[in-house]
Design a protein around this motif. Structure first.
Motif: not given
Length: 940
Positions: A553-563
């Motif tokens: 089992s797994s939980a994930r959080f990702t972010l993508k930032y266009q600087a």
């Protein structure tokens, strides 16, 4: 919004309406009294200076300016019934000029005061015009080549910090017509737009390589993508197979004829197969002969090979991700397909909830037809494989004679498999999307075999030899998974994704072997003896049981930032819980077992830079914390990509990538030593424990693409992998047969797992040609790969090829649309240089039995046991028929058209020489010869 705020806005609106009405009345009265004179002027592409001259001549105003400040530009303006001052303001708008009016009434032109540059943002989404499916990896480029972006998995893109004003952009995607548009970007705000791309009409949907394509971002490199026309193509077992469709990707080799593959010389298990991003362990059906997924449930397959980015994961060789259809397929809502091995069905639905989100649903299922129809060619192949092996039987029944050969008397099989897929996509608005996926798969295989001992009498023995043997082989695989994922476009610069999943795998294996001597009865008829052996099989001493179960089992959080337009920063964190158990039988080898939980925390950071319109660079790293070791493992990776649109060979693109790759959940294949076992190896998974090293690999990969013309595509790629540490089973420790004494039980991994080192390198070249007037597509490919492994205690410590190695491989295919509804497919494939020619259990077991040799065979040097060349020519013909709102496809395929007798492996049988000594015949287990297949597909 609160009631107080609504009331305030409403009152302001009413007051404004009354003011407008009052002012209108006042102005009307003034006009009636005597309004100033107005003029109408239209300027169509005239210079600014001529427009001013025309204004002066028409209105007789006094205008003074310095010609040196006059810009060289044409204007397109319209002024209807305006006063001279308003017309002058219209003419000068956007010209960097301003004016002042003197007390005498004269107008004086001056340069406009410079204002600080204002910036805004551009965001949006790119979708398929017909289906509404988001297009991940589409390129959104500014026409001045000052920057751009690529869409993410949800089709969204962000380009921040653009100058206020109009910008020309180009949106492109492989297989779609590019779109060019002009967009307005306001200051200190974001423009959000949707773009729809129409698919480009081509002969077929070819394999799309997302890594090396025009303007493809660096992080997408070394990524092959297969689409429905490849996934649903009939494979060599006579059925469409989503897993085996990977055979068309360079660098992927299958362990013939199974649905097990490796990526670019990797060990079996050094890659990971995922369904919607969720690992599926041992995804096989029909005893590993076909893959475990319904091909009509899969929308796309994405393959990450050597040099993949930090965001993909931690695996020694690569990752394959199968993306389920979420109900927006271009096919009709209902599909049914039948072929000699299984039945497939799929239902899709799209609807819009009132005052709610848009919802897409898909349910697909597959089940086999063995209980109703047993394909003759498949049955013949199973009977050819399902035979007692004399050499392995000798080593299990130590009291039996080596002068033994077995003749099959009766076969029976039970083959059952089915799988169910579910996927849903909920689009709450343009910026929020939720996706739900689920899967369940079951696979059962049972074989019963009765064999008689051919009369080679015991020498110097006072007892009768056994004359009847009975074996029972049972396998049970189960897989299921569930996942939920939410994508959120927070603002013009930031995308976020939240997801969680659970996946489960279990495997049970039982093997029984007995004979009439061990059951203590003689002088029965063959039928009576077989019946008694079957009923007594559960009490047989020669039985085994193997089990493996893994819940992750797994939980994930990702972010993508266009600087900025030229820099993107992305990252994520994942927590994974593993609950596993395995038990390897204590009959053919020492018992190995474990039951434990493990926990991993991993994250990654990825930086993507657009250094110039032609050059991009990405650098990132994964970090994994293993609590049981209290250590953090780093995996830095980087990639460099260059595009040149105009060269002597047309468009050219090249990519260089590399990095460090580790693996924290390892697969182990143990050779199935059952003398009549159909499945060659048994698999189990275990996370690393504190007693073993963490496997590690170093990759460097190069790939290039050339497109001399629109109808030609030439691709070249190469790779090198150094694997200083990988984990393998220690057969020397495991191999112990109970009739020679006591045997041990192992619970720590270092007791039955050994470190090994390896290296692999290879190159491939492929060409693709479209002949549009003939509606013909031609493909050709050649690949060369070498993979070597060194296990200190085996094969004299030498580097030996992997058992799955296929050094040279070539294939050619042609697809010709004869008429609009009739398509012909021809495909030829050949493989050279396969070694490990005998059954794998010979090398993993018999070679360790006191270095014993069998005539001229010792199984201590597999590199010299070369199999003959594999060659196969296939042909297929499909016809599409439309009936009202429904369509039907009839397809006839012929596999191995030339009836080539391809050898799977060899086995040995003993015989007496004239002088009384024992020699051995080498016999071949072969794959099916000429094999016709028919299928029908119905859409409505």
């Amino acid at each position: 919004m609160s009631l107080r705020k609504i009331a305030s806005i409403t009152s302001r609106f009413i007051i404004a309406v009354f003011l407008i009405i009052g002012l209108s009345g006042s102005l009307y009265a003034q006009k009636k009294a005597g309004s100033p004179k107005t003029y109408t002027l239209i300027f169509k592409g005239v210079s600014l200076q001529r427009a001013l001259q025309r204004l002066v001549k028409t209105t007789n105003i006094n205008l003074v300016y310095d010609p040196a400040i006059m810009p060289d530009r044409d204007i397109f303006k319209t002024a209807r019934k305006e006063r001279p001052k308003a017309i002058l303001r219209t003419i000068l708008k956007g010209s960097d000029l301003d004016f002042v009016q003197l007390s005498s009434g004269t107008y004086v032109l001056t340069p406009a005061p410079r204002k600080p540059q204002r910036y805004g943002n551009l965001a949006g989404r790119v979708i398929d015009k017909r289906t509404g499916q988001p297009l991940a990896g589409a390129n959104v480029m500014l026409a001045d080549a000052s920057g751009g972006a690529a869409t993410d998995r949800t089709g969204h893109f962000n380009i921040p910090k653009l100058k206020k004003g109009y910008h020309r952009i180009t949106i492109s995607y492989v297989g779609y017509k590019p779109v060019r548009d002009t967009v307005w970007v306001p200051s200190d705000a974001t423009t959000s737009l949707n773009f729809s791309l129409a698919s480009k009409p081509i002969l077929v949907e070819p394999i799309r390589v997302e890594g090396i394509q025009q303007r493809r971002p660096a992080s997408r490199s070394f990524t092959d993508a297969l689409h429905p026309s490849q996934i649903t193509r009939q494979q060599d077992m006579g059925t469409a197979d989503a897993v085996k469709s990977l055979n068309s990707v360079s660098g992927i080799n299958f362990d013939l004829p199974l649905a097990e593959f490796n990526i670019q010389g990797g060990q079996t298990g050094s890659q990971q197969l995922r369904l919607d991003g969720v690992p599926i362990y041992d995804p096989v059906s029909m005893g590993q002969l076909i893959g475990a997924f319904s091909p009509w449930a899969i929308k796309k397959i994405v393959v990450h090979k050597a040099g993949f980015s930090a965001a993909v994961g931690s695996q020694l060789s690569g990752v394959v991700n199968m993306v389920q259809d979420v109900g927006d397929s271009t096919e009709a809502p209902f599909l049914f397909q039948a072929n000699p091995l299984n039945l497939n069905g799929r239902v899709t639905q799209q609807f819009h909830a009132k005052d709610g989100p848009d919802v897409n649903l898909m349910v697909a299922a597959r089940m086999n037809t063995w209980r109703w129809f047993q394909d003759p060619k498949m049955k013949q192949m199973l009977q050819n494989w399902d035979q007692l092996d004399p050499l392995i039987t000798l080593n299990l029944f130590k009291s039996d004679s080596s002068d033994t050969f077995y003749e099959t008397q009766n076969h029976s099989y039970n083959i059952t498999y089915y799988d169910v897929h579910f996927a849903a996509k909920i689009r709450h608005n343009k910026f929020n999307r939720t996706r739900i996926s689920a899967y369940f798969g079951k696979n059962l295989l049972e074989t019963d075999l009765a064999s008689t001992n051919i009369a080679i009498p015991y020498m110097n023995s006072g007892s009768l030899p056994p004359n009847l043997y009975y074996s029972y082989d049972h396998y049970n695989w189960t897989n299921y998974m569930a996942k939920i994922e939410h994508d959120w476009l927070i603002n013009a610069r930031i995308n976020a994704t939240f997801s969680g999943y659970i996946t489960h795998h279990s495997f049970d294996h039982n093997y029984v072997l007995t004979n009439n001597k061990r059951s203590h009865f003689y002088n029965y008829s063959l039928r009576q003896a077989q019946s008694m052996l079957e009923s007594n099989a559960s009490q047989s001493l020669m039985r085994t049981g193997d089990q493996n179960a893994l819940t992750q089992s797994s939980a994930r959080f990702t972010l993508k930032y266009q600087a900025s337009r030229n820099y993107t920063l992305s990252g994520g964190i994942r927590a994974t819980d593993l609950n596993y158990r395995f038990n390897l039988s204590d009959l053919y080898y020492n018992n190995a077992h474990s039951r434990a939980r493990s926990f991993l925390i991993s994250g990654y950071v990825q930086n993507d830079f657009l250094l110039s319109p032609k050059t991009s660079f990405s650098v990132g790293s994964r970090l994994t914390f293993v609590p049981s070791r209290d250590l953090v493992f780093a995996e830095p990776r980087l990639a460099f990509k260059y595009d040149e649109p105009q060269t002597p060979v047309g468009y050219f693109s090249a990519k260089l990538a590399g990095g460090i790759y580790r693996q924290f959940i390892n697969q182990f294949d143990i050779s199935n030593v059952g003398p009549s076992a159909i499945v060659p190896s048994l698999k189990f998974w275990a996370p690393i424990d504190y007693t073993t090293t963490v496997p590690e690999a170093y990759h460097i990969a190069f790939e290039s693409l050339m497109e001399p013309t629109n109808s030609w595509k030439i691709r070249v790629n190469s790779y090198y992998k150094w694997i200083p540490t990988r984990l393998v089973l220690n057969y020397k420790q495991l191999s112990s047969f109970p009739f020679y004494g006591q045997y041990a039980g192992y619970s720590s991994q270092h007791q039955f797992i050994a470190p090994a080192s390896a290296y692999a390198y290879g190159a491939s070249a492929s060409a693709q040609k479209f002949i549009h007037p003939l509606k013909l597509e031609l493909k050709g490919r050649y690949q060369y790969s070498i993979s070597r492994q060194r296990i200190p205690y085996r094969f004299n410590g030498n580097y030996e090829p992997l058992s799955t190695s296929q050094p040279e491989k070539a294939d050619i295919s042609a697809q010709w649309r004869i008429i609009s509804k009739l398509t012909l497919l021809m495909q030829w494939q050949s493989i050279w240089g396969r070694s490990w020619g005998f059954r794998k259990a010979y090398y993993d077991y018999l070679s360790l039995q006191g270095n014993r040799s069998y005539g001229n065979y010792s199984f201590n040097d597999p590199v010299h046991d070369r199999l003959p060349r594999y060659s196969q020519l296939n042909a297929g013909l499909s016809y599409q028929l439309s009936i009202g709102g429904a369509s039907m496809q009839f397809r006839v395929d012929v596999f191995n058209l030339l009836n080539h007798k391809n050898v799977l492996n060899w086995w040995l049988t003993p015989y007496h020489n004239n002088n009384g000594s024992i020699s051995y015949h080498r016999r071949a287990r072969r794959m099916t010869g000429f094999r016709p297949s028919f299928s029908i597909k119905f859409n409505y």
